[in-house]
Design a protein around this motif. Structure first.
Motif, PDB file in Angstrom:
ATOM      1  N   SER A 188       0.830  -1.205   0.000  1.00 48.05           N
ATOM      2  CA  SER A 188       0.000   0.000   0.000  1.00 48.05           C
ATOM      3  C   SER A 188       0.866   1.257   0.000  1.00 48.05           C
ATOM      4  O   SER A 188       0.588   2.218  -0.731  1.00 48.05           O
ATOM      5  CB  SER A 188      -0.922  -0.019   1.211  1.00 48.05           C
ATOM      6  OG  SER A 188      -1.679   1.147   1.283  1.00 48.05           O
ATOM      7  N   MET A 189       1.897   1.260   0.804  1.00 46.58           N
ATOM      8  CA  MET A 189       2.794   2.421   0.864  1.00 46.58           C
ATOM      9  C   MET A 189       3.490   2.633  -0.479  1.00 46.58           C
ATOM     10  O   MET A 189       3.586   3.771  -0.968  1.00 46.58           O
ATOM     11  CB  MET A 189       3.840   2.231   1.965  1.00 46.58           C
ATOM     12  CG  MET A 189       4.793   3.402   2.109  1.00 46.58           C
ATOM     13  SD  MET A 189       3.992   4.948   2.550  1.00 46.58           S
ATOM     14  CE  MET A 189       3.505   4.613   4.211  1.00 46.58           C
ATOM     15  N   ILE A 190       3.936   1.573  -1.105  1.00 48.36           N
ATOM     16  CA  ILE A 190       4.595   1.676  -2.406  1.00 48.36           C
ATOM     17  C   ILE A 190       3.617   2.221  -3.443  1.00 48.36           C
ATOM     18  O   ILE A 190       3.969   3.092  -4.257  1.00 48.36           O
ATOM     19  CB  ILE A 190       5.167   0.308  -2.837  1.00 48.36           C
ATOM     20  CG1 ILE A 190       6.349  -0.058  -1.930  1.00 48.36           C
ATOM     21  CG2 ILE A 190       5.589   0.319  -4.310  1.00 48.36           C
ATOM     22  CD1 ILE A 190       6.792  -1.498  -2.028  1.00 48.36           C
ATOM     23  N   GLU A 191       2.375   1.735  -3.426  1.00 50.09           N
ATOM     24  CA  GLU A 191       1.363   2.226  -4.358  1.00 50.09           C
ATOM     25  C   GLU A 191       1.110   3.720  -4.159  1.00 50.09           C
ATOM     26  O   GLU A 191       0.961   4.471  -5.132  1.00 50.09           O
ATOM     27  CB  GLU A 191       0.066   1.438  -4.198  1.00 50.09           C
ATOM     28  CG  GLU A 191       0.167   0.032  -4.743  1.00 50.09           C
ATOM     29  CD  GLU A 191      -1.041  -0.843  -4.414  1.00 50.09           C
ATOM     30  OE1 GLU A 191      -1.818  -0.489  -3.481  1.00 50.09           O
ATOM     31  OE2 GLU A 191      -1.203  -1.876  -5.079  1.00 50.09           O
ATOM     32  N   LYS A 192       1.077   4.175  -2.906  1.00 46.88           N
ATOM     33  CA  LYS A 192       0.873   5.605  -2.635  1.00 46.88           C
ATOM     34  C   LYS A 192       2.041   6.430  -3.159  1.00 46.88           C
ATOM     35  O   LYS A 192       1.846   7.518  -3.706  1.00 46.88           O
ATOM     36  CB  LYS A 192       0.697   5.830  -1.130  1.00 46.88           C
ATOM     37  CG  LYS A 192      -0.645   5.368  -0.617  1.00 46.88           C
ATOM     38  CD  LYS A 192      -0.747   5.539   0.884  1.00 46.88           C
ATOM     39  CE  LYS A 192      -2.062   4.953   1.393  1.00 46.88           C
ATOM     40  NZ  LYS A 192      -2.156   4.974   2.844  1.00 46.88           N
ATOM     41  N   ILE A 193       3.244   5.928  -2.997  1.00 46.83           N
ATOM     42  CA  ILE A 193       4.423   6.641  -3.499  1.00 46.83           C
ATOM     43  C   ILE A 193       4.364   6.745  -5.021  1.00 46.83           C
ATOM     44  O   ILE A 193       4.585   7.815  -5.594  1.00 46.83           O
ATOM     45  CB  ILE A 193       5.721   5.944  -3.035  1.00 46.83           C
ATOM     46  CG1 ILE A 193       5.887   6.097  -1.527  1.00 46.83           C
ATOM     47  CG2 ILE A 193       6.938   6.493  -3.791  1.00 46.83           C
ATOM     48  CD1 ILE A 193       6.956   5.224  -0.906  1.00 46.83           C
TER      49      ILE A 193
ATOM     50  N   SER B 138       1.688   6.620  -6.911  1.00 46.72           N
ATOM     51  CA  SER B 138       0.604   7.525  -7.317  1.00 46.72           C
ATOM     52  C   SER B 138       1.020   8.980  -7.161  1.00 46.72           C
ATOM     53  O   SER B 138       0.632   9.826  -7.969  1.00 46.72           O
ATOM     54  CB  SER B 138      -0.649   7.381  -6.517  1.00 46.72           C
ATOM     55  OG  SER B 138      -0.932   6.195  -6.005  1.00 46.72           O
ATOM     56  N   ALA B 139       1.758   9.282  -6.123  1.00 44.11           N
ATOM     57  CA  ALA B 139       2.185  10.661  -5.889  1.00 44.11           C
ATOM     58  C   ALA B 139       3.296  11.074  -6.835  1.00 44.11           C
ATOM     59  O   ALA B 139       3.472  12.262  -7.108  1.00 44.11           O
ATOM     60  CB  ALA B 139       2.635  10.827  -4.441  1.00 44.11           C
ATOM     61  N   HIS B 140       4.051  10.099  -7.332  1.00 44.29           N
ATOM     62  CA  HIS B 140       5.199  10.364  -8.209  1.00 44.29           C
ATOM     63  C   HIS B 140       5.162   9.434  -9.420  1.00 44.29           C
ATOM     64  O   HIS B 140       6.017   8.555  -9.546  1.00 44.29           O
ATOM     65  CB  HIS B 140       6.507  10.176  -7.433  1.00 44.29           C
ATOM     66  CG  HIS B 140       6.588  10.991  -6.195  1.00 44.29           C
ATOM     67  ND1 HIS B 140       6.849  12.348  -6.203  1.00 44.29           N
ATOM     68  CD2 HIS B 140       6.404  10.658  -4.891  1.00 44.29           C
ATOM     69  CE1 HIS B 140       6.843  12.803  -4.959  1.00 44.29           C
ATOM     70  NE2 HIS B 140       6.570  11.802  -4.143  1.00 44.29           N
ATOM     71  N   PRO B 141       4.196   9.609 -10.307  1.00 43.24           N
ATOM     72  CA  PRO B 141       4.050   8.687 -11.445  1.00 43.24           C
ATOM     73  C   PRO B 141       5.259   8.635 -12.373  1.00 43.24           C
ATOM     74  O   PRO B 141       5.465   7.660 -13.065  1.00 43.24           O
ATOM     75  CB  PRO B 141       2.816   9.179 -12.180  1.00 43.24           C
ATOM     76  CG  PRO B 141       2.505  10.517 -11.634  1.00 43.24           C
ATOM     77  CD  PRO B 141       3.193  10.653 -10.319  1.00 43.24           C
ATOM     78  N   SER B 142       6.092   9.672 -12.340  1.00 39.72           N
ATOM     79  CA  SER B 142       7.268   9.677 -13.219  1.00 39.72           C
ATOM     80  C   SER B 142       8.317   8.654 -12.761  1.00 39.72           C
ATOM     81  O   SER B 142       9.261   8.388 -13.504  1.00 39.72           O
ATOM     82  CB  SER B 142       7.883  11.073 -13.256  1.00 39.72           C
ATOM     83  OG  SER B 142       8.310  11.441 -11.960  1.00 39.72           O
ATOM     84  N   THR B 143       8.175   8.102 -11.566  1.00 40.54           N
ATOM     85  CA  THR B 143       9.158   7.123 -11.080  1.00 40.54           C
ATOM     86  C   THR B 143       8.923   5.730 -11.651  1.00 40.54           C
ATOM     87  O   THR B 143       9.725   4.840 -11.457  1.00 40.54           O
ATOM     88  CB  THR B 143       9.156   7.040  -9.535  1.00 40.54           C
ATOM     89  OG1 THR B 143       7.863   6.642  -9.100  1.00 40.54           O
ATOM     90  CG2 THR B 143       9.556   8.354  -8.916  1.00 40.54           C
ATOM     91  N   LEU B 144       7.799   5.551 -12.333  1.00 40.14           N
ATOM     92  CA  LEU B 144       7.501   4.223 -12.901  1.00 40.14           C
ATOM     93  C   LEU B 144       8.302   3.938 -14.110  1.00 40.14           C
ATOM     94  O   LEU B 144       8.763   4.379 -14.919  1.00 40.14           O
ATOM     95  CB  LEU B 144       6.008   4.102 -13.223  1.00 40.14           C
ATOM     96  CG  LEU B 144       5.104   4.070 -12.013  1.00 40.14           C
ATOM     97  CD1 LEU B 144       3.633   4.083 -12.462  1.00 40.14           C
ATOM     98  CD2 LEU B 144       5.333   2.825 -11.193  1.00 40.14           C
TER      99      LEU B 144
END
Length: 67
Positions: free
Chosen positions: A54-59, A61-67
């Motif tokens: 869940s924490m990773i998903e929130k990160i 979502s907040a920083h989509p450019s990191t994908l």
């Protein structure tokens, strides 16, 4: 995450009929701190992993450019 899931799956394969066995935890002085069934420990470990996911998903979502 995949390695953790695989490890847990392999681990429970060693004791498929021993879910009610208990692990006992002691401190350095040998005093009993707690005891827990295998079933409850597995629930705790999977819930803990879900918290990380869940924490990773929130990160992400907040920083989509990191994908």
């Amino acid at each position: 995450m995949h390695a953790h899931r695989k490890f847990l799956a392999e681990l429970v394969g060693y004791f498929p009929d021993r879910w009610e066995n208990k692990a006992v935890f002691y401190n350095e002085s040998g005093e009993k701190l707690a005891e827990q069934t295998v079933a409850k420990m597995m629930v705790m470990l999977t819930e803990h992993m879900q918290e990380h996911i869940s924490m990773i998903e929130k990160i992400f979502s907040a920083h989509p450019s990191t994908l």
